[in-house]
Design a protein around this motif. Structure first.
Motif, PDB file in Angstrom:
ATOM      1  N   ILE A  66       0.811  -1.214   0.000  1.00  0.00           N
ATOM      2  CA  ILE A  66       0.000   0.000   0.000  1.00  0.00           C
ATOM      3  C   ILE A  66       0.848   1.269   0.000  1.00  0.00           C
ATOM      4  N   SER A  67       1.997   1.223   0.626  1.00  0.00           N
ATOM      5  CA  SER A  67       2.846   2.424   0.667  1.00  0.00           C
ATOM      6  C   SER A  67       3.301   2.851  -0.724  1.00  0.00           C
ATOM      7  N   ASP A  68       3.220   1.954  -1.705  1.00  0.00           N
ATOM      8  CA  ASP A  68       3.608   2.281  -3.080  1.00  0.00           C
ATOM      9  C   ASP A  68       2.434   2.825  -3.904  1.00  0.00           C
ATOM     10  N   PHE A  69       1.244   2.801  -3.339  1.00  0.00           N
ATOM     11  CA  PHE A  69       0.066   3.241  -4.082  1.00  0.00           C
ATOM     12  C   PHE A  69       0.041   4.773  -4.177  1.00  0.00           C
ATOM     13  N   THR A  70      -0.377   5.258  -5.334  1.00  0.00           N
ATOM     14  CA  THR A  70      -0.441   6.711  -5.538  1.00  0.00           C
ATOM     15  C   THR A  70      -1.761   7.143  -6.178  1.00  0.00           C
ATOM     16  N   PHE A  71      -2.750   6.250  -6.211  1.00  0.00           N
ATOM     17  CA  PHE A  71      -4.002   6.567  -6.906  1.00  0.00           C
ATOM     18  C   PHE A  71      -4.782   7.677  -6.197  1.00  0.00           C
ATOM     19  N   GLU A  72      -5.609   8.355  -6.995  1.00  0.00           N
ATOM     20  CA  GLU A  72      -6.504   9.393  -6.475  1.00  0.00           C
ATOM     21  C   GLU A  72      -7.848   8.751  -6.134  1.00  0.00           C
ATOM     22  N   PRO A  73      -8.377   8.974  -4.943  1.00  0.00           N
ATOM     23  CA  PRO A  73      -9.692   8.416  -4.603  1.00  0.00           C
ATOM     24  C   PRO A  73     -10.796   9.118  -5.383  1.00  0.00           C
ATOM     25  N   THR A  74     -11.892   8.421  -5.560  1.00  0.00           N
ATOM     26  CA  THR A  74     -13.063   8.976  -6.233  1.00  0.00           C
ATOM     27  C   THR A  74     -14.295   8.621  -5.403  1.00  0.00           C
ATOM     28  N   ILE A  75     -15.435   9.144  -5.791  1.00  0.00           N
ATOM     29  CA  ILE A  75     -16.685   8.606  -5.251  1.00  0.00           C
ATOM     30  C   ILE A  75     -16.881   7.223  -5.870  1.00  0.00           C
ATOM     31  N   VAL A  76     -17.201   6.243  -5.052  1.00  0.00           N
ATOM     32  CA  VAL A  76     -17.451   4.893  -5.539  1.00  0.00           C
ATOM     33  C   VAL A  76     -18.862   4.469  -5.134  1.00  0.00           C
ATOM     34  N   HIS A  77     -19.423   3.582  -5.916  1.00  0.00           N
ATOM     35  CA  HIS A  77     -20.716   2.992  -5.555  1.00  0.00           C
ATOM     36  C   HIS A  77     -20.532   2.161  -4.299  1.00  0.00           C
ATOM     37  N   GLY A  78     -19.503   1.326  -4.282  1.00  0.00           N
ATOM     38  CA  GLY A  78     -19.135   0.582  -3.081  1.00  0.00           C
ATOM     39  C   GLY A  78     -19.746  -0.797  -2.949  1.00  0.00           C
ATOM     40  N   ASP A  79     -20.818  -1.066  -3.704  1.00  0.00           N
ATOM     41  CA  ASP A  79     -21.446  -2.385  -3.704  1.00  0.00           C
ATOM     42  C   ASP A  79     -21.879  -2.693  -5.134  1.00  0.00           C
ATOM     43  N   PHE A  80     -20.933  -2.482  -6.046  1.00  0.00           N
ATOM     44  CA  PHE A  80     -21.266  -2.479  -7.471  1.00  0.00           C
ATOM     45  C   PHE A  80     -21.105  -3.873  -8.058  1.00  0.00           C
ATOM     46  N   ASP A  81     -22.160  -4.662  -7.924  1.00  0.00           N
ATOM     47  CA  ASP A  81     -22.181  -5.979  -8.559  1.00  0.00           C
ATOM     48  C   ASP A  81     -23.420  -6.076  -9.445  1.00  0.00           C
ATOM     49  N   THR A  82     -23.574  -7.211 -10.105  1.00  0.00           N
ATOM     50  CA  THR A  82     -24.642  -7.329 -11.096  1.00  0.00           C
ATOM     51  C   THR A  82     -26.035  -7.316 -10.491  1.00  0.00           C
ATOM     52  N   SER A  83     -26.146  -7.541  -9.185  1.00  0.00           N
ATOM     53  CA  SER A  83     -27.473  -7.480  -8.563  1.00  0.00           C
ATOM     54  C   SER A  83     -27.978  -6.050  -8.459  1.00  0.00           C
ATOM     55  N   ASN A  84     -27.075  -5.084  -8.510  1.00  0.00           N
ATOM     56  CA  ASN A  84     -27.451  -3.675  -8.373  1.00  0.00           C
ATOM     57  C   ASN A  84     -27.432  -2.913  -9.701  1.00  0.00           C
ATOM     58  N   ILE A  85     -27.302  -3.660 -10.785  1.00  0.00           N
ATOM     59  CA  ILE A  85     -27.334  -3.085 -12.131  1.00  0.00           C
ATOM     60  C   ILE A  85     -28.622  -3.546 -12.801  1.00  0.00           C
ATOM     61  N   LEU A  86     -29.475  -2.595 -13.170  1.00  0.00           N
ATOM     62  CA  LEU A  86     -30.764  -2.930 -13.778  1.00  0.00           C
ATOM     63  C   LEU A  86     -30.681  -2.800 -15.299  1.00  0.00           C
ATOM     64  N   VAL A  87     -31.251  -3.795 -15.975  1.00  0.00           N
ATOM     65  CA  VAL A  87     -31.143  -3.881 -17.429  1.00  0.00           C
ATOM     66  C   VAL A  87     -32.499  -4.236 -18.016  1.00  0.00           C
ATOM     67  N   ASP A  88     -32.804  -3.666 -19.171  1.00  0.00           N
ATOM     68  CA  ASP A  88     -33.997  -4.065 -19.914  1.00  0.00           C
ATOM     69  C   ASP A  88     -33.743  -5.466 -20.480  1.00  0.00           C
ATOM     70  N   PRO A  89     -34.530  -6.452 -20.086  1.00  0.00           N
ATOM     71  CA  PRO A  89     -34.243  -7.832 -20.513  1.00  0.00           C
ATOM     72  C   PRO A  89     -34.465  -8.082 -21.999  1.00  0.00           C
ATOM     73  N   ILE A  90     -35.169  -7.199 -22.688  1.00  0.00           N
ATOM     74  CA  ILE A  90     -35.408  -7.359 -24.122  1.00  0.00           C
ATOM     75  C   ILE A  90     -34.290  -6.723 -24.942  1.00  0.00           C
ATOM     76  N   SER A  91     -34.018  -5.452 -24.678  1.00  0.00           N
ATOM     77  CA  SER A  91     -33.004  -4.728 -25.453  1.00  0.00           C
ATOM     78  C   SER A  91     -31.597  -4.905 -24.895  1.00  0.00           C
ATOM     79  N   CYS A  92     -31.510  -5.358 -23.634  1.00  0.00           N
ATOM     80  CA  CYS A  92     -30.230  -5.464 -22.911  1.00  0.00           C
ATOM     81  C   CYS A  92     -29.577  -4.104 -22.699  1.00  0.00           C
TER      82      CYS A  92
END
Length: 313
Positions: free
Chosen positions: A199-225
């Motif tokens: 971790i001491s080598d990390f230099t990334f900039e933090p952002t706002i994150v969803h934090g629980d971003f998996d496919t259960s929380n992504i809604l999709v039109d099942p016909i058009s995708c």
């Protein structure tokens, strides 16, 4: 693909929530209410047109009320900056025994229910749409908006980032160790010690994150995708953008297209941070299950541990 939350029964009866629902939607009856799933919240569909979320029994208190207030504030802050639909709470009740949040239902079904049936052409299209959503969510201007409204100081973020994982590792050794076998302890120990040492080598900039971003929380039109919405922002915060890319179970094509569309910085440790966060995802299940005496949640965590050890041996 199924998630524990989708199989977990509700811990509040429809009779208990009816009075609260009728405050906002008069003449609602039991037949108007459909239970969907139970994670941090018990989630119900009402009159085919609204979603209501009532905190888990352990959170029907001041903490749960604060959780609702915080998520409502976050949603209102980020909504004007996103082109995809997200929940827009219009009903909020902070009554201690049945606090709740309600919003107009977003069309679509969870991607988790059919992602492995989608043709590659549509899968690529969908991955690109999700990548564009993350471009908007991870935009630096949202970081400033968030810090201005929540008073968060992230100037020493990497130090606090290290502290988050070091603290969790201490909890793991204190609590999780009693539920796992020696070979699992060895895998977990290697996972954390290797990551903490870098971790001491990390230099990334933090952002706002969803934090629980998996496919259960992504809604999709099942016909058009087509991507139709994103839900469940209770874990949203300023953190490592890599935590929103944990799609190792969805196939290389999906993840590669998603990352190719992303215009944020993908530094040399980005994928390693993705793998670590994905691998330790079983930990919250076991910790929360142990601290709240929920054996089924502990078991779900152990099953997830076995899966993650198989994916990243």
């Amino acid at each position: 693909m199924t998630f524990y939350e989708e199989q977990n029964p509700k811990d509040i009866s429809i009779s208990q929530i009816l009075p609260a629902l009728n405050k906002f939607l008069p003449n609602t009856n039991k037949n108007d209410i459909k239970f969907l799933y139970h994670g941090t919240y018990n989630v119900f569909e009402v009159k085919n047109d609204f979603i209501f979320r009532i905190p888990d029994e352990s959170l029907r208190n001041t903490k749960g009320i604060q959780l609702i207030q915080r998520e409502d504030k976050i949603l209102k802050l980020i909504k004007p900056h996103l082109s995809i639909l997200i929940p827009d709470p219009v009903f909020i009740d902070l009554t201690r025994n049945t606090p709740l949040m309600g919003y107009k239902k977003i069309p679509g079904i969870s991607l988790s229910k059919f992602i492995h049936k989608i043709d590659n052409t549509y899968l690529i299209k969908l991955a690109k749409s999700i990548g564009r959503f993350l471009n908007q969510l991870h935009n630096k201007k949202l970081v400033k908006i968030y810090t201005d409204n929540f008073g968060v100081d992230y100037t020493n973020f990497i130090d606090s980032y290290h502290d988050v994982w070091e603290k969790e590792y201490r909890e793991v050794k204190s609590i999780v160790w009693s539920f796992v076998e020696d070979y699992q302890k060895a895998w977990i120990q290697t996972l954390y010690t290797r990551f903490l040492s870098k971790i001491s080598d990390f230099t990334f900039e933090p952002t706002i994150v969803h934090g629980d971003f998996d496919t259960s929380n992504i809604l999709v039109d099942p016909i058009s995708c087509n991507l139709s919405g994103i839900i469940d922002f209770e874990e949203t915060k300023i953190f490592d953008p890599a935590v929103d890319f944990l799609f190792f179970r969805e196939g290389k094509l999906f993840l590669n297209e998603l990352m190719a569309t992303y215009n944020g910085v993908i530094d040399k440790y980005f994928v390693e941070r993705m793998q670590f966060t994905f691998s330790r995802a079983f930990i919250p299940y076991i910790l929360y299950g142990a601290n709240n005496n929920i054996p089924t949640l502990i078991e779900a965590g152990l099953q997830l541990l076995s899966e993650r050890m198989t994916i990243f041996p």
